[in-house]
Design a protein around this motif. Structure first.
Motif, PDB file in Angstrom:
ATOM      1  N   SER A   1       0.809  -1.221   0.000  1.00 40.67           N
ATOM      2  CA  SER A   1       0.000   0.000   0.000  1.00 40.67           C
ATOM      3  C   SER A   1       0.847   1.278   0.000  1.00 40.67           C
ATOM      4  O   SER A   1       0.298   2.370  -0.140  1.00 40.67           O
ATOM      5  N   PHE A   2       2.150   1.155   0.166  1.00 39.30           N
ATOM      6  CA  PHE A   2       3.000   2.343   0.235  1.00 39.30           C
ATOM      7  C   PHE A   2       2.949   3.105  -1.083  1.00 39.30           C
ATOM      8  O   PHE A   2       3.087   2.531  -2.162  1.00 39.30           O
ATOM      9  N   MET A   3       2.748   4.431  -0.985  1.00 40.42           N
ATOM     10  CA  MET A   3       2.480   5.243  -2.165  1.00 40.42           C
ATOM     11  C   MET A   3       3.702   5.462  -3.051  1.00 40.42           C
ATOM     12  O   MET A   3       3.570   5.877  -4.200  1.00 40.42           O
ATOM     13  N   PHE A   4       4.893   5.161  -2.520  1.00 42.48           N
ATOM     14  CA  PHE A   4       6.099   5.467  -3.280  1.00 42.48           C
ATOM     15  C   PHE A   4       6.989   4.225  -3.399  1.00 42.48           C
ATOM     16  O   PHE A   4       8.075   4.153  -2.815  1.00 42.48           O
ATOM     17  N   PRO A   5       6.521   3.206  -4.144  1.00 39.00           N
ATOM     18  CA  PRO A   5       7.253   1.938  -4.209  1.00 39.00           C
ATOM     19  C   PRO A   5       8.612   2.049  -4.878  1.00 39.00           C
ATOM     20  O   PRO A   5       9.444   1.154  -4.750  1.00 39.00           O
ATOM     21  N   GLN A   6       8.850   3.146  -5.583  1.00 33.47           N
ATOM     22  CA  GLN A   6      10.126   3.288  -6.281  1.00 33.47           C
ATOM     23  C   GLN A   6      11.297   3.555  -5.342  1.00 33.47           C
ATOM     24  O   GLN A   6      12.462   3.395  -5.719  1.00 33.47           O
ATOM     25  N   LEU A   7      10.999   3.938  -4.105  1.00 38.23           N
ATOM     26  CA  LEU A   7      12.065   4.217  -3.156  1.00 38.23           C
ATOM     27  C   LEU A   7      12.737   2.921  -2.707  1.00 38.23           C
ATOM     28  O   LEU A   7      12.093   1.881  -2.574  1.00 38.23           O
ATOM     29  N   SER A   8      14.020   2.982  -2.456  1.00 36.32           N
ATOM     30  CA  SER A   8      14.812   1.808  -2.134  1.00 36.32           C
ATOM     31  C   SER A   8      14.823   1.536  -0.625  1.00 36.32           C
ATOM     32  O   SER A   8      15.155   2.428   0.172  1.00 36.32           O
ATOM     33  N   SER A   9      14.489   0.307  -0.241  1.00 37.21           N
ATOM     34  CA  SER A   9      14.534  -0.074   1.176  1.00 37.21           C
ATOM     35  C   SER A   9      15.960  -0.018   1.709  1.00 37.21           C
ATOM     36  O   SER A   9      16.203   0.423   2.834  1.00 37.21           O
ATOM     37  N   THR A  10      16.889  -0.467   0.882  1.00 37.03           N
ATOM     38  CA  THR A  10      18.292  -0.450   1.294  1.00 37.03           C
ATOM     39  C   THR A  10      18.764   0.968   1.548  1.00 37.03           C
ATOM     40  O   THR A  10      19.451   1.253   2.546  1.00 37.03           O
ATOM     41  N   GLN A  11      18.386   1.879   0.666  1.00 34.25           N
ATOM     42  CA  GLN A  11      18.807   3.266   0.818  1.00 34.25           C
ATOM     43  C   GLN A  11      18.133   3.932   2.013  1.00 34.25           C
ATOM     44  O   GLN A  11      18.740   4.744   2.715  1.00 34.25           O
ATOM     45  N   LEU A  12      16.871   3.563   2.261  1.00 36.13           N
ATOM     46  CA  LEU A  12      16.166   4.109   3.429  1.00 36.13           C
ATOM     47  C   LEU A  12      16.856   3.683   4.723  1.00 36.13           C
ATOM     48  O   LEU A  12      17.027   4.485   5.649  1.00 36.13           O
ATOM     49  N   CYS A  13      17.268   2.417   4.779  1.00 38.41           N
ATOM     50  CA  CYS A  13      18.014   1.946   5.957  1.00 38.41           C
ATOM     51  C   CYS A  13      19.322   2.710   6.109  1.00 38.41           C
ATOM     52  O   CYS A  13      19.713   3.084   7.221  1.00 38.41           O
ATOM     53  N   GLN A  14      19.986   2.949   4.988  1.00 41.42           N
ATOM     54  CA  GLN A  14      21.264   3.650   5.043  1.00 41.42           C
ATOM     55  C   GLN A  14      21.091   5.081   5.510  1.00 41.42           C
ATOM     56  O   GLN A  14      21.882   5.584   6.329  1.00 41.42           O
ATOM     57  N   GLU A  15      20.041   5.742   5.029  1.00 42.26           N
ATOM     58  CA  GLU A  15      19.797   7.132   5.421  1.00 42.26           C
ATOM     59  C   GLU A  15      19.478   7.233   6.917  1.00 42.26           C
ATOM     60  O   GLU A  15      19.990   8.122   7.613  1.00 42.26           O
ATOM     61  N   MET A  16      18.637   6.307   7.440  1.00 48.91           N
ATOM     62  CA  MET A  16      18.320   6.329   8.859  1.00 48.91           C
ATOM     63  C   MET A  16      19.549   5.984   9.687  1.00 48.91           C
ATOM     64  O   MET A  16      19.780   6.568  10.757  1.00 48.91           O
ATOM     65  N   SER A  17      20.355   5.052   9.192  1.00 51.38           N
ATOM     66  CA  SER A  17      21.590   4.687   9.891  1.00 51.38           C
ATOM     67  C   SER A  17      22.532   5.874   9.979  1.00 51.38           C
ATOM     68  O   SER A  17      23.169   6.115  11.013  1.00 51.38           O
ATOM     69  N   ASN A  18      22.639   6.625   8.892  1.00 48.45           N
ATOM     70  CA  ASN A  18      23.517   7.797   8.875  1.00 48.45           C
ATOM     71  C   ASN A  18      23.107   8.810   9.933  1.00 48.45           C
ATOM     72  O   ASN A  18      23.960   9.466  10.557  1.00 48.45           O
TER      73      ASN A  18
END
Length: 481
Positions: free
Chosen positions: A179-196
């Motif tokens: 249901s997420f509206m922006f499926p094009q976003l990368s899960s791996t990159q999201l984890c990296q951004e939060m980790s940073n």
């Protein structure tokens, strides 16, 4: 005149009392609202419409305030601080796979109100929405203070919050629902951004499978994205000891293994033996539900390869202190004298004699039962065998031909796979020899299946879920990824 004055004073006192009570109720309501703590629960079954999950929702609703139910998650709240310890403590009795504290959440939908999503440029936008925390008056709140407040609740839940001078290691995963509206976003990159963010602003260290190096994990986060929202979950309670884990070397499925072990009626102090243990799935399942029943569960097999698979399965299911859960040895099921030289040394025997295409040669059932009867304790001992339908009659005859063994139950056959039906034999050992001459197959249900509305696998799954150990704080069960 005096009576009128008294009446007016009583009315005024009543009015003031009502007004005070109203203010007090408003204050308490506001306090409880502000102190409400948001959690998520991962239900016991991966099938959101299963009976087990419906029963779990009923239990959760009786203990907390359920806010929302979606596939794979249930949102609920606990209340004020003075009630928090007792209420949070009750969460450990829930039969969930895990309970997670919502550490951060996007206070408003991350989509633009007018439907224009052009502002969603990259993964950093999602992380920024989590860092933009607001209170009930829409005032900005420092996200680190919000996170620290969540960690305080986590600490009061039986976990151990790191001290300021301690090194903090964390893991983070991300899941995007359909249901997420922006499926094009990368899960791996999201984890990296939060980790940073954690690394840069909190000084923490991220742990991955490549960088684990046996370092203990302080916090485990999970980033969940659904519809137009994002939340950061902090794993608080988990199910020990990996009770929902698929074993690395699959043997029998855990549900059928549970039925075998439950039919054995294992009690504390029992010595439990599987003389044909294979990959040890029966013994691992037994230890999962009755971890203190025996000093060690004992598995014997003639195949070194099977025992190696059993060792790998036991290591995967073992607790964090790596204490052994099953004692595995190479041996012959027809001759247990090396391990059990004296009679009456074993309380329960649970096993599955070879059938189908598992082995090209098998040992005659009478030879096996004769040796098993020798080591089995009289009157209190019990044998539970899982046998295929095509050899069921042969095993029943062998039971009747073995002195002192008594056939208590022949469980009606049930499917184990395509064109494969199996049955359970429940056997006890009596003081007097078995003098029955003509065995008759009368398949029935196990004693704990009789008189229940639910039948078969539906009942088994419910009973297994109820039998699983309580949840434990994540800090007590931390794992290296």
């Amino acid at each position: 005149m005096r009576n009128l004055t008294r009446l007016l004073m009583m009315m005024l006192s009543s009015l003031l009392s009502s007004f005070s009570l109203l203010i007090l109720l408003q204050h308490c309501s506001y306090y409880c609202l502000c102190r409400a703590i948001l959690w998520t629960a991962v239900p016991p079954s991966t099938n959101p419409r299963s009976k087990v999950n419906r029963d779990f929702l009923v239990d959760l609703s009786s203990a907390t305030v359920v806010r929302e139910v979606q596939d794979g998650r249930i949102w609920f709240e606990t209340t004020a601080e003075e009630e928090e310890e007792e209420e949070v403590g009750s969460l450990r009795n829930l039969k969930a796979r895990s309970i997670r504290l919502v550490a951060l959440q996007s206070r408003h939908d991350i989509a633009v109100d007018d439907g224009n999503t052009d502002k969603i440029l990259d993964e950093n936008f999602i992380i920024s929405s989590l860092r933009t925390q607001r209170d009930d008056d829409n005032n900005n709140v420092d996200w680190k203070k919000q996170l620290d407040s969540a960690l305080d609740v986590w600490n009061r839940s039986g976990n151990r919050k790191a001290k300021p001078e301690e090194d903090v290691c964390f893991t983070i995963t991300c899941q995007k629902w359909n249901s997420f509206m922006f499926p094009q976003l990368s899960s791996t990159q999201l984890c990296q951004e939060m980790s940073n963010v954690f690394i840069r602003e909190c000084g923490w260290t991220r742990i991955t499978k490549k960088t684990a190096n046996n370092k203990p994990i302080t916090y485990q986060f999970h980033l969940l994205l659904f519809d137009s929202s994002a939340i950061l979950e902090l794993v608080t309670f988990v199910a020990p000891p990996k009770t929902y884990l698929n074993l690395p070397k699959p043997g029998f499925r855990r549900l059928e293994s549970f039925v075998v072990t439950k039919a054995a009626n294992i009690i504390p102090g029992d010595v439990v033996l599987d003389p044909m243990c294979g990959k040890a799935t029966f013994l691992i399942e037994a230890w999962t539900h009755w971890p203190h029943a025996s000093t060690t569960y004992h598995g014997i097999d003639t195949s070194e390869r099977q025992l190696q698979d059993a060792i790998e399965n036991c290591q995967a299911a073992a607790p964090t202190d790596n204490s052994p859960i099953v004692h595995l040895t190479l041996g012959d099921a027809c001759d247990l004298s090396l391990h059990y030289p004296n009679p009456d040394m074993v309380d329960k025997i649970i096993t599955c004699p070879p059938f189908g295409r598992q082995f090209s040669e098998t040992v005659p059932p009478r030879d096996l039962l004769k040796e098993w009867s020798r080591v089995l304790k009289t009157e209190t001992g019990r044998i539970v065998l899982l046998v295929s339908e095509d050899i069921l009659e042969e095993w029943v005859k062998a039971v009747f031909a073995t002195a002192m063994l008594h056939l208590e139950c022949v469980r009606a056959p049930f499917p184990l796979g395509p064109n494969l039906y199996v049955s359970l034999l429940v056997i006890s050992k009596e003081l007097k020899s078995n003098k029955q001459k003509e065995p008759q197959l009368s398949p029935s249900l196990l004693d704990w299946e009789i008189g229940t509305k639910q039948k078969g696998r539906t009942l088994w799954a419910k009973l297994r879920s109820q039998s699983l150990p309580s949840l434990v704080p994540f800090s007590e069960n931390q794992q290296v990824p």
